[in-house]
Structures are given as structure tokens and as C-alpha cells.
Design a protein around this motif. Sequence first.
Motif, PDB file in Angstrom:
ATOM      1  N   GLN A  75       0.827  -1.200   0.000  1.00  0.00           N
ATOM      2  CA  GLN A  75       0.000   0.000   0.000  1.00  0.00           C
ATOM      3  C   GLN A  75       0.865   1.254   0.000  1.00  0.00           C
ATOM      4  O   GLN A  75       0.529   2.247  -0.639  1.00  0.00           O
ATOM      5  N   LEU A  76       1.998   1.218   0.707  1.00  0.00           N
ATOM      6  CA  LEU A  76       2.906   2.367   0.702  1.00  0.00           C
ATOM      7  C   LEU A  76       3.334   2.698  -0.721  1.00  0.00           C
ATOM      8  O   LEU A  76       3.377   3.869  -1.110  1.00  0.00           O
ATOM      9  N   PHE A  77       3.617   1.681  -1.508  1.00  0.00           N
ATOM     10  CA  PHE A  77       4.064   1.923  -2.876  1.00  0.00           C
ATOM     11  C   PHE A  77       2.912   2.331  -3.785  1.00  0.00           C
ATOM     12  O   PHE A  77       3.137   2.989  -4.804  1.00  0.00           O
ATOM     13  N   GLY A  81      -6.415   9.461   7.899  1.00  0.00           N
ATOM     14  CA  GLY A  81      -7.058   8.278   8.460  1.00  0.00           C
ATOM     15  C   GLY A  81      -7.042   7.095   7.518  1.00  0.00           C
ATOM     16  O   GLY A  81      -6.764   5.962   7.930  1.00  0.00           O
ATOM     17  N   TYR A  82      -7.305   7.345   6.254  1.00  0.00           N
ATOM     18  CA  TYR A  82      -7.323   6.260   5.268  1.00  0.00           C
ATOM     19  C   TYR A  82      -5.945   5.641   5.095  1.00  0.00           C
ATOM     20  O   TYR A  82      -5.785   4.415   5.154  1.00  0.00           O
ATOM     21  N   ALA A  83      -4.931   6.476   4.897  1.00  0.00           N
ATOM     22  CA  ALA A  83      -3.596   5.981   4.590  1.00  0.00           C
ATOM     23  C   ALA A  83      -2.960   5.236   5.757  1.00  0.00           C
ATOM     24  O   ALA A  83      -2.112   4.367   5.552  1.00  0.00           O
ATOM     25  N   LEU A 128       1.742   9.657  -5.932  1.00  0.00           N
ATOM     26  CA  LEU A 128       2.477  10.913  -5.755  1.00  0.00           C
ATOM     27  C   LEU A 128       3.439  11.163  -6.913  1.00  0.00           C
ATOM     28  O   LEU A 128       3.521  12.292  -7.429  1.00  0.00           O
ATOM     29  N   VAL A 129       4.162  10.139  -7.341  1.00  0.00           N
ATOM     30  CA  VAL A 129       5.096  10.296  -8.459  1.00  0.00           C
ATOM     31  C   VAL A 129       4.344  10.694  -9.725  1.00  0.00           C
ATOM     32  O   VAL A 129       4.796  11.554 -10.503  1.00  0.00           O
ATOM     33  N   VAL A 183       0.444  13.801   1.424  1.00  0.00           N
ATOM     34  CA  VAL A 183      -0.180  13.396   2.695  1.00  0.00           C
ATOM     35  C   VAL A 183      -0.460  11.897   2.672  1.00  0.00           C
ATOM     36  O   VAL A 183      -0.206  11.177   3.656  1.00  0.00           O
ATOM     37  N   ASN A 184      -0.967  11.417   1.568  1.00  0.00           N
ATOM     38  CA  ASN A 184      -1.279   9.992   1.431  1.00  0.00           C
ATOM     39  C   ASN A 184      -0.024   9.135   1.583  1.00  0.00           C
ATOM     40  O   ASN A 184      -0.014   8.136   2.312  1.00  0.00           O
ATOM     41  N   PHE A 185       1.051   9.545   0.925  1.00  0.00           N
ATOM     42  CA  PHE A 185       2.304   8.798   0.994  1.00  0.00           C
ATOM     43  C   PHE A 185       2.916   8.862   2.389  1.00  0.00           C
ATOM     44  O   PHE A 185       3.295   7.841   2.974  1.00  0.00           O
ATOM     45  N   GLY A 186       3.007  10.063   2.940  1.00  0.00           N
ATOM     46  CA  GLY A 186       3.633  10.220   4.245  1.00  0.00           C
ATOM     47  C   GLY A 186       2.892   9.493   5.350  1.00  0.00           C
ATOM     48  O   GLY A 186       3.515   8.862   6.222  1.00  0.00           O
ATOM     49  N   CYS A 187       1.572   9.520   5.313  1.00  0.00           N
ATOM     50  CA  CYS A 187       0.795   8.892   6.378  1.00  0.00           C
ATOM     51  C   CYS A 187       0.746   7.373   6.243  1.00  0.00           C
ATOM     52  O   CYS A 187       0.357   6.692   7.196  1.00  0.00           O
ATOM     53  N   THR A 188       1.124   6.841   5.099  1.00  0.00           N
ATOM     54  CA  THR A 188       1.221   5.388   4.982  1.00  0.00           C
ATOM     55  C   THR A 188       2.376   4.875   5.832  1.00  0.00           C
ATOM     56  O   THR A 188       2.321   3.759   6.359  1.00  0.00           O
ATOM     57  N   PHE A 189       3.443   5.676   6.002  1.00  0.00           N
ATOM     58  CA  PHE A 189       4.500   5.312   6.940  1.00  0.00           C
ATOM     59  C   PHE A 189       3.920   5.208   8.352  1.00  0.00           C
ATOM     60  O   PHE A 189       4.266   4.304   9.118  1.00  0.00           O
TER      61      PHE A 189
END
Length: 552
Positions: free
Chosen positions: A165-167, A390-392, A173-174, A327-333
Motif C-alpha cells: 500500500q505504501l508503494f 485516516g485512510y492511509a 504521488l510520483v 499526505v497519502n504517501f507520508g501517512c502510509t508510513f
Amino acid sequence: MQFQIRGTPIGPMSLIVAVLASMGGFLFGYDTGQISGIQEMDDFVRRFATEFDPNNSTPARDFKVFNDWLIGLIVSLLSVGTAVGCLIGAPLSDRIGRRWAMFWETIIFDIGVIIQVTSFQAWYQVAIGRFITGIGVGALSAAVPLYQSETVPRQIRGALVATYQLFITLGILVAYCINIGTRSLDNSGSWRIPVALGIAFSTILGVGILFCPESPRWLMANDRADEAYRAVAIVRGTKPSDSNPWVEAEYAEIVSNVEADRKVKAGSWRDCFRPQHKVLYRTLLGITLQAGQQLTGANYFFYYGTSIFTSVGLSDPYVTQIILGAVNFGCTFLGLYVLERFGRRLPLIFGAAWMVVWLLVFGLAGTVGDSTEKSFGTLMIVAACLFIVGYASTWAPGIWLFCGESFPRLTRAKQAAIATLSNWVWNFLIAFFTTPITDSIQFKYGFVFASANFLNFFVAYFFVYETADLTLEAIDEMYNDPACKPWTSRSWVPAGFTSRKDMVQNKDVDVDSDVVKVPDSKAGQWRSKPDPITGEETDTTRKAPETKVEGA
């Protein structure tokens, strides 16, 4: 070379397996993110839009606009392809192995990309290309979490499987960043370049995965004993010749379960719907959770974010998309930490409640206020960002993790495919119907997704079991314990243990016991581990409990 995590040795190959295989998620995220911006690019609209809008004064577009249903079809055909692909991915990975399946699935993805970038005027060629790339992405979505969960040590399984999911978020984002870099081109390069770069990313996965070990569980099931032992050793950071006790303990459990599985026939598609041993329960729960992940509303923002924020009068909606993507990428961490620290169950419960709140704020701001005013537009962006937090950090990685670790081995690949099919079906429905729905109800669409998350809350509380820190085999045993309920599952451990902490520290297996089996030099042959004092071998073997045998 190895390092210690939670008291257990882990090899660098574990991280490589997780990261490299997760490029399958990157490809899906990249395709998802790129279409959001591409559909707004002048050259793309001029070439493929089919209607003329007399109110559009942009000469570069020749007054063309996309029909709501047509752009919905172009966007959503990726999801149709993924639905087909995930059904192909399960039997393919069972037949030729997880790694080679992923290799050929990247080739399918590349074919779809080539079809898209060679399009000139026919919108249906773009749609067909997205359909074919979808087949590759869908097949990867079935193979990658399965491969990761079967290969990496359980002590870090949650975090590493969640890298899929992180990727996905990294791919989104990319894609946003590449779109903003090419949008100013006044030719077809504005959209061809983002699409064509997909081949470079798929090559990283297709070639790199061949240098990783195969799933030891798949190898064992296919009578490749020495290779299975070697694969376990590699991900633990040791050499097969070291007879490392951690490796032998993990290997012994794989052996015992595969031997038990051989007493029954391989699971069929029909077996996925048998009520015995809660197989049907897990299939239906997987279908529901994957549907629930889509119905959170995340792809409403990812597919149509540029259009959404254009409608609220933002001067550069592409920048807003990058903010949401970051935000989506960072919060997946954050999600990787949350799923390891708090388990699987609680994050899903509280994540659903969090998303309800911010979708209500988003819908109210867009409905009650004047969405074209800067203050309301800012509130909507803030609400969207907090929703994605919350989602990520919960439902995005948590559902893929569920599918990677909750199904019994005999039907694991097929059940994961069925559950993932649900994800892609709902992905298609949201992508296809969002434009006409938002044209009718505008930002009240946020209330629809808020209601869906309210239902997700109850599903997570009443039906989801806690699987953190358990081996795949112990998870199966937990589901088969009639005394264990979802709301009591956090405290469940196999008989003879007091806590899951003991299992994390590998106290669940006596690694010095003479019942641990190691492979003989001849592949497919077995010998028991010699007694450390006498050197004599014993016929004693570890047998899987009857509750682990599915379909009997």
C-alpha cells in the motif's frame, strides 16, 4: 549479514523482497494518479474528447469536452482489467510460482502501456490500453501480498506486507509530480511521457524479482525442499549451512503444515465457499473489507481530484493534488507503525470512525457553504487531507495485510483473488459513476462515503479478528477455535502459551528439539534433526493439528 528486530534476526533480503515486490502496488498507484491529471491536459482533450462545448473559450482545445460517461469509461477500464487480472493471478502464481508470475504480469502491463502511447485520435485505443495494463496490475495485486506474507518473517510481516500500500501511494504521488512537470508541453508529450514511463517502473519489478527467493511455502508444496530451506535462511540473513535455530524453527512449521496439506486435495474455487473451518467466513469477510476499502471514498479524490479542486476555483489544482498525494504517501508510513504497534483490528475500527467525521465536514463545506469562496475551498482541502490521514494509516494498508495473512494455505491464493476482485469491481463502479453522480449531487457525494465508513466501523468491530504477531498457521488455528470471537481475539494465543509476546520472541517452538526437521541433500527427502547429544536421528515429527486441514 542480519539485524535484530523485536528480538529476532532479520536479513536484508526481507526488506528487498518487501520493497521490490511492492513495485506491483507502485504500478497501480501510478496508473491511478496519472489519469487524474492527464484527463485535464489540452492535447489529451483535443485528441480524444468527442463533444463540443460552445461555452468553452479555450482555443487550444477546439471547444472540446469529454462526455461524462466517456471519461468515466476511460478512467474505469483500468479497474475492469484488474478484475480480470486478479482472477488470472491466483492460478498463475500457484502454477509457475510467485516470482515468475510477477515477471509475466509486468510484460502484460508493458503491452498495455505501448497501446496507450501509440494512440493518436481514437479514445477507445487509450481505453483498451488501460484495460490491458489493468490485467497486469490486477494479477500483481493477487500475487504480491501473497508472496510477501509467505516469505518475510512474521515478526515484521505486518510492516513489510503493508509496503504494498505504501508503494501504491508513492506511485500516485510520483504520477502527480510527473503530470505537473509535463502539463505545460503543447504537444502529445504532455500525456505520452507520463504513460510511457510506466514501462521503466515495471522493468524494475520484472527483472529485480527474479533475483529474490521464491516463497518457501510454495517451494515446499512443490517438492523443492532444499530451495525452501535456503529461502527461509536468506530472508533471515543466514547461510543454509549454518543450521540457524531461528531458520529451523520457522522451516519446521512450514514442513508440518505442508505435509498435513498433502493429505487432502488442493483447494478449488468451490472450496473457498465451504463453511467448514470458517473458510466461507473469511472469504466473505475479505470481499466485504476490500469493497469497504474502495467505499471509504479515497479514489474519489485520487481519480478526480484535479477536477474536484478545479470546481472550487483553485488557481492550480495540480498543486493541490500533489499535496493530497504527499499526505497519502507520508501517512502510509504512519500506517506501517500503527499496524505493528496496535495490531490490525483497532486501526480499522478507529480509522473508519475518523474518516466518517472528515467526510461529513467535506460534504457540509461543499454543500452548505459557497465552495467557490477561498475559505470554504481551504476547509474542503483540509478536510480531504485529514480524511486521507485516516485512510492511509489504517484501511489502505490494513486491508491488503488482511488478504495476505488471513486465509488458509490450500485456498489462500484463490481467496485472495476473490477478495481482490471485490476491490476492483467497486473501484470500477466508483471510477465510472463518479462524474455523472457529482454532476447531480455535487459535494453531497461525501455523505455517501461517510455512510459507507459508518458501516465499515461495525464490520471491523463485529467480524475482524486480530492476527498480529501470529504465524500464518497459528492464524488458521485461531479462526478454528470456537471459543475465540473477534472482540476477544486480541488475547488469543495457541495452547501452551501465555501471550503473543512469547511467540514474537520465538518461544513457541523449541528450536533445540529433535522434532525439528531439516532437508537432506537430496531435494524432496527429509531427515529429522539429530539429537544434539547422541547424534541419532529420530522419527518423531511435528504434526499439524486437525483444525489446520481445510477441505477434509
